[in-house]
Design a protein around this motif. Structure first.
Motif, mmCIF file in Angstrom:
data_model
loop_
_atom_site.group_PDB
_atom_site.id
_atom_site.type_symbol
_atom_site.label_atom_id
_atom_site.label_comp_id
_atom_site.label_asym_id
_atom_site.label_seq_id
_atom_site.Cartn_x
_atom_site.Cartn_y
_atom_site.Cartn_z
ATOM 1 N N PHE A 147 0.873 -1.259 0.030
ATOM 2 C CA PHE A 147 0.098 0.025 -0.040
ATOM 3 C C PHE A 147 0.708 1.174 0.087
ATOM 4 O O PHE A 147 0.641 2.168 -0.857
ATOM 5 C CB PHE A 147 -0.726 0.093 1.377
ATOM 6 N N LEU A 148 1.997 1.346 0.737
ATOM 7 C CA LEU A 148 2.693 2.335 1.167
ATOM 8 C C LEU A 148 3.515 2.742 -0.314
ATOM 9 O O LEU A 148 3.833 3.786 -0.835
ATOM 10 C CB LEU A 148 3.659 2.416 2.120
ATOM 11 N N GLU A 149 4.163 1.538 -1.043
ATOM 12 C CA GLU A 149 4.706 1.552 -2.196
ATOM 13 C C GLU A 149 4.103 2.451 -3.129
ATOM 14 O O GLU A 149 4.683 3.100 -3.977
ATOM 15 C CB GLU A 149 5.475 0.163 -2.587
ATOM 16 N N ARG A 150 2.615 2.177 -3.446
ATOM 17 C CA ARG A 150 1.893 2.514 -4.219
ATOM 18 C C ARG A 150 1.421 4.073 -4.154
ATOM 19 O O ARG A 150 0.877 4.740 -4.741
ATOM 20 C CB ARG A 150 0.708 1.786 -4.643
ATOM 21 N N LEU A 151 1.256 4.506 -2.775
ATOM 22 C CA LEU A 151 0.804 5.500 -2.307
ATOM 23 C C LEU A 151 1.366 6.936 -2.947
ATOM 24 O O LEU A 151 2.641 6.818 -2.546
ATOM 25 C CB LEU A 151 0.543 5.571 -0.582
ATOM 26 N N PRO A 152 0.774 7.752 -3.482
ATOM 27 C CA PRO A 152 1.479 8.863 -4.079
ATOM 28 C C PRO A 152 2.303 9.631 -3.004
ATOM 29 O O PRO A 152 1.637 9.847 -1.747
ATOM 30 C CB PRO A 152 0.402 9.636 -4.824
ATOM 31 N N ALA A 153 3.479 10.094 -3.371
ATOM 32 C CA ALA A 153 4.044 10.921 -2.326
ATOM 33 C C ALA A 153 3.614 12.193 -1.588
ATOM 34 O O ALA A 153 3.742 12.270 -0.492
ATOM 35 C CB ALA A 153 5.439 11.253 -2.950
ATOM 36 N N GLU A 154 2.666 12.694 -2.246
ATOM 37 C CA GLU A 154 2.047 13.549 -1.922
ATOM 38 C C GLU A 154 1.021 13.796 -0.849
ATOM 39 O O GLU A 154 0.549 14.719 -0.313
ATOM 40 C CB GLU A 154 1.615 14.841 -2.894
ATOM 41 N N ILE A 155 0.553 12.515 -0.684
ATOM 42 C CA ILE A 155 -0.556 12.152 0.170
ATOM 43 C C ILE A 155 -0.055 11.843 1.708
ATOM 44 O O ILE A 155 0.853 10.858 1.722
ATOM 45 C CB ILE A 155 -1.231 11.041 -0.094
ATOM 46 N N PRO A 156 -0.315 12.506 2.652
ATOM 47 C CA PRO A 156 0.120 12.464 3.726
ATOM 48 C C PRO A 156 -0.314 11.304 4.572
ATOM 49 O O PRO A 156 -1.558 10.585 4.104
ATOM 50 C CB PRO A 156 -0.272 13.653 4.756
ATOM 51 N N VAL A 157 0.644 10.613 5.459
ATOM 52 C CA VAL A 157 0.129 9.188 6.159
ATOM 53 C C VAL A 157 0.453 9.529 7.683
ATOM 54 O O VAL A 157 1.253 10.004 8.158
ATOM 55 C CB VAL A 157 1.043 8.128 5.569
ATOM 56 N N THR A 158 -0.588 9.299 8.431
ATOM 57 C CA THR A 158 -0.627 9.402 9.860
ATOM 58 C C THR A 158 -0.902 8.011 10.258
ATOM 59 O O THR A 158 -1.758 7.296 9.966
ATOM 60 C CB THR A 158 -1.634 10.456 10.396
ATOM 61 N N VAL A 159 -0.163 7.591 11.325
ATOM 62 C CA VAL A 159 -0.382 6.526 12.324
ATOM 63 C C VAL A 159 -1.176 6.706 13.553
ATOM 64 O O VAL A 159 -0.606 7.517 14.260
ATOM 65 C CB VAL A 159 0.902 5.473 12.211
ATOM 66 N N VAL A 160 -2.101 5.630 13.746
ATOM 67 C CA VAL A 160 -2.763 6.049 15.338
ATOM 68 C C VAL A 160 -2.664 4.280 15.697
ATOM 69 O O VAL A 160 -2.677 3.471 14.876
ATOM 70 C CB VAL A 160 -4.128 6.580 15.206
ATOM 71 N N GLY A 161 -2.803 4.485 16.962
ATOM 72 C CA GLY A 161 -2.745 3.058 17.780
ATOM 73 C C GLY A 161 -4.187 2.958 18.405
ATOM 74 O O GLY A 161 -5.221 3.148 17.703
#
Length: 323
Positions: A59-73
């Motif tokens: 998923f991350l490999e294909r995700l465009p670089a301009e889209i931010p990613v936030t991780v929650v637990g």
């Protein structure tokens, strides 16, 4: 190629994702308040729960670089602002990232989605000491790794051997303890790493001895913390040589109320949602506390709770109220 539904109604631009081969679940405009302990905050533009580490990497490999990613637990140390979180919010599932195994030499390997308290219980069953402090931390291992979670005089770095992680480009990494750059409630690991697994070192011990330490940890929490309220845990880091709660108390903030948010009467380094608080209520209360502590003691308290996302238009809260 398949695409996630376009996001609407949350003030975000349309977002389409390449999901070809992705096995995890993507939800558009997903409510986040129900998964945070404060029970406040806006939605995630897109919410992704990967099936496993391979799925996350794809998923991350294909995700465009301009889209931010936030991780929650598990949401225990988290304040989501009312405007929500743009981009993709990743939350690791217990099914894909919640395993725990015992390895040779008193080591345990655990998935990053496993709650801290479950790690303490697993170590107890394995006859391994050194993890009782996790029994009193209401979070998950992913967050514990990122913030060097600790309690009762012990911290994550005291037991950690190494961490597995996936970066923003989908590449895998193994980081030894020394590479994490740990300090008090923080680490220097790159922000784009999503921790997936951790290897810890335990010490063989009698079950009764481990249980006794865990009981002490539980008793301390019951006695000193508002654990049955809608709270995010300790709000501010302890300043060097001092205690945040003492400075807050001295500044006259114990019990202070703004909207539906209140400084706990029981432990004034805890903020509470008394029932109808917004994210802005809680953040404004926190910054009011910081401003008053700065005015009375000269100490600039730092947030320990992670504040994520964007405010609604016109509702942003200035740090220290602009002081």
């Amino acid at each position: 190629m398949s695409a996630a539904p376009a996001i609407s109604g949350a003030g975000f631009p349309p977002l389409a994702l390449d999901l070809d081969g992705v096995r995890g679940r993507v939800t558009a405009n997903a409510p986040l308040a129900p998964i945070t302990w404060f029970r406040v905050g806006g939605p995630a533009q897109a919410f992704f729960q990967p099936a496993d580490e391979d799925d996350l990497a794809l998923f991350l490999e294909r995700l465009p670089a301009e889209i931010p990613v936030t991780v929650v637990g598990v949401g225990s140390n988290l304040l989501v602002r009312d405007g929500g979180i743009p981009g993709v919010v990743v939350r690791l599932s217990a099914k894909g990232f919640g395993a725990a195994t015992v390895e040779a030499g008193g080591r345990i390997r655990v998935g990053a989605a496993l709650p801290d308290k479950r790690v303490a219980a697993f170590a107890l069953e394995a006859g391994l000491a050194g993890f009782a402090f996790y029994h009193g931390i209401p979070g998950g291992i992913g967050g514990a790794l990122r913030m060097n979670a600790g309690a009762n005089g012990f911290e994550t770095r005291d037991r950690l051997i190494e961490v597995r992680a996936v970066d923003r480009q989908g590449r895998r990494h193994i980081l030894p303890n020394a590479a994490m750059g740990y300090s008090y409630r923080d680490c220097d690991a790159p922000d784009d790493l999503i921790f997936t697994e951790a290897l810890y070192q335990g010490e063989p011990a009698e079950r009764a001895a481990i249980e006794a330490v865990m009981a002490e940890v539980e008793a301390h929490r019951e006695r000193a913390q508002p654990i049955r309220e809608k709270t995010g845990g300790s709000t501010f880091k302890n300043p060097e040589g001092g205690k945040a709660w003492q400075l807050i108390d001295a500044a006259g903030c114990r019990g202070l109320v703004i909207g539906g948010a209140q400084v706990s009467e029981m432990h004034c380094n805890f903020l509470l949602n008394t029932g109808d608080a917004t994210g802005r209520d809680l953040e404004l209360l926190g910054e009011t506390v910081r401003a008053r502590v700065l005015a009375t003691s000269g100490v600039r308290l730092e947030w320990e709770i992670k504040r994520l996302g964007v405010a609604r238009p016109g509702e942003a809260v200035e740090p220290f109220l602009g002081a």
